[in-house]
Design a protein around this motif. Structure first.
Motif, PDB file in Angstrom:
ATOM      1  N   ARG A 174       0.796  -1.222   0.000  1.00  0.00           N
ATOM      2  CA  ARG A 174       0.000   0.000   0.000  1.00  0.00           C
ATOM      3  C   ARG A 174       0.830   1.274   0.000  1.00  0.00           C
ATOM      4  NH1 ARG A 174      -5.488  -0.033   2.440  1.00  0.00           N
ATOM      5  NH2 ARG A 174      -6.418  -1.989   1.722  1.00  0.00           N
ATOM      6  N   VAL A 204      -0.257   5.147  -1.515  1.00  0.00           N
ATOM      7  CA  VAL A 204      -0.349   6.165  -0.467  1.00  0.00           C
ATOM      8  C   VAL A 204       0.570   7.342  -0.796  1.00  0.00           C
ATOM      9  CG1 VAL A 204       0.259   6.657   1.932  1.00  0.00           C
ATOM     10  CG2 VAL A 204      -1.155   4.687   1.387  1.00  0.00           C
ATOM     11  N   GLU A 229      -1.945   1.718   7.738  1.00  0.00           N
ATOM     12  CA  GLU A 229      -1.773   1.345   6.331  1.00  0.00           C
ATOM     13  C   GLU A 229      -3.000   0.625   5.775  1.00  0.00           C
ATOM     14  OE1 GLU A 229       2.437   0.787   8.127  1.00  0.00           O
ATOM     15  OE2 GLU A 229       0.363   0.567   8.775  1.00  0.00           O
ATOM     16  N   THR A 234      -6.928   3.782  -0.118  1.00  0.00           N
ATOM     17  CA  THR A 234      -5.548   4.250  -0.236  1.00  0.00           C
ATOM     18  C   THR A 234      -5.455   5.587  -0.959  1.00  0.00           C
ATOM     19  OG1 THR A 234      -5.262   2.943  -2.260  1.00  0.00           O
ATOM     20  CG2 THR A 234      -4.549   1.930  -0.187  1.00  0.00           C
TER      21      THR A 234
END
Length: 263
Positions: free
Chosen positions: A48, A52, A236, A241
């Motif tokens: 991720r 991000v 996370e 995201t």
């Protein structure tokens, strides 16, 4: 893809798998963040970071480059020189407990922004116990079963795959970043601090600012530090995201501030 580790790296492949230009046309230099841990596509959080980072620029205009640094590579502060932030990421047991603790100590002593999530949380407490509280024999049951003073112990109920409410202390860094007094977060953890030792850590300056319904510590921070925050949960794993978790945004902003000061 090779791991990048160098004092304030200027160019080269982005180890997150997402290319972010080293210099934006407006002249903004990206903040450099060390993702300290053992990169694995089997760890959901590790997949991720690339989206991000994209979202931090697209939504927040925070330009961040991230570089994977194995705990086995961290022999001292020099390996983290030039980074504007240190993120001790999920994926424990780490290859090197000593490397993980050195990353935390470097951030703490050099006022470098730190975010430590999931497996990073107990290592923050372990570093603080050993080097601030003089609890030299403090141990982590995942790394050293049956060894020393059991600061970090197996959870009575495995939290992996669960989500739960975290109650946030007023006036904390966590509250300022979240903008709320409660939050629902996701866990992938099997170990946590023994609550019996929380008072010793608090007496030496570490502040526990997030707790579960039973009052067990789930977040900790260091007052007076530029940004020093650890969570047992994984921000996370926030659903979207494209909208970075508030704690991640706050950490990235702190790293950007550090970058601006040292440029």
């Amino acid at each position: 893809m090779p791991t990048t580790i160098a004092p304030r790296p200027q160019a080269g492949p982005d180890p997150t798998g997402t290319h972010l230009s080293g210099t934006h046309p407006s002249g903004v230099r990206p903040a450099r963040i060390a993702l300290v841990g053992e990169r694995s596509m089997g760890v959901p959080a590790h997949t991720r970071y690339a989206p991000v980072l994209e979202a931090l620029w697209r939504r927040e205009r925070l330009l961040v480059d991230a570089y994977w640094v194995s705990t086995a590579q961290v022999g001292g502060p020099r390996e983290l020189a030039g980074f504007d932030g240190i993120w001790l990421v999920p994926g424990s047991p780490y290859r090197s407990e000593a490397g993980a603790l050195t990353a935390v100590r470097t951030a703490r002593e050099r006022n470098i922004p730190l975010l430590a999530t999931c497996g990073g949380f107990p290592h923050v407490l372990l570093e603080f116990a050993r080097h601030v509280c003089a609890m030299d024999d403090a141990s982590h049951a995942e790394n050293s079963p049956g060894g020393g003073l059991p600061l970090i112990v197996p959870l009575p109920h495995d939290l992996a795959g669960h989500e739960a409410i975290v109650h946030v202390e007023p006036g904390s860094l966590a509250e300022a970043a979240l903008g709320a007094r409660t939050t629902v977060e996701r866990y992938q953890c099997t170990h946590a601090p023994d609550p019996r030792y929380a008072g010793i850590l608090s007496d030496h300056g570490l502040r526990f600012t997030g707790h579960d319904d039973d009052g067990h510590p789930r977040m900790a921070e260091l007052p007076g530090h530029r940004f020093f925050l650890s969570t047992l949960f994984q921000p996370e794993l926030a659903d979207d995201t494209s909208r970075p978790h508030a704690l991640v945004r706050a950490f990235a902003a702190a790293a950007a501030g550090h970058s601006a000061e040292v440029s």
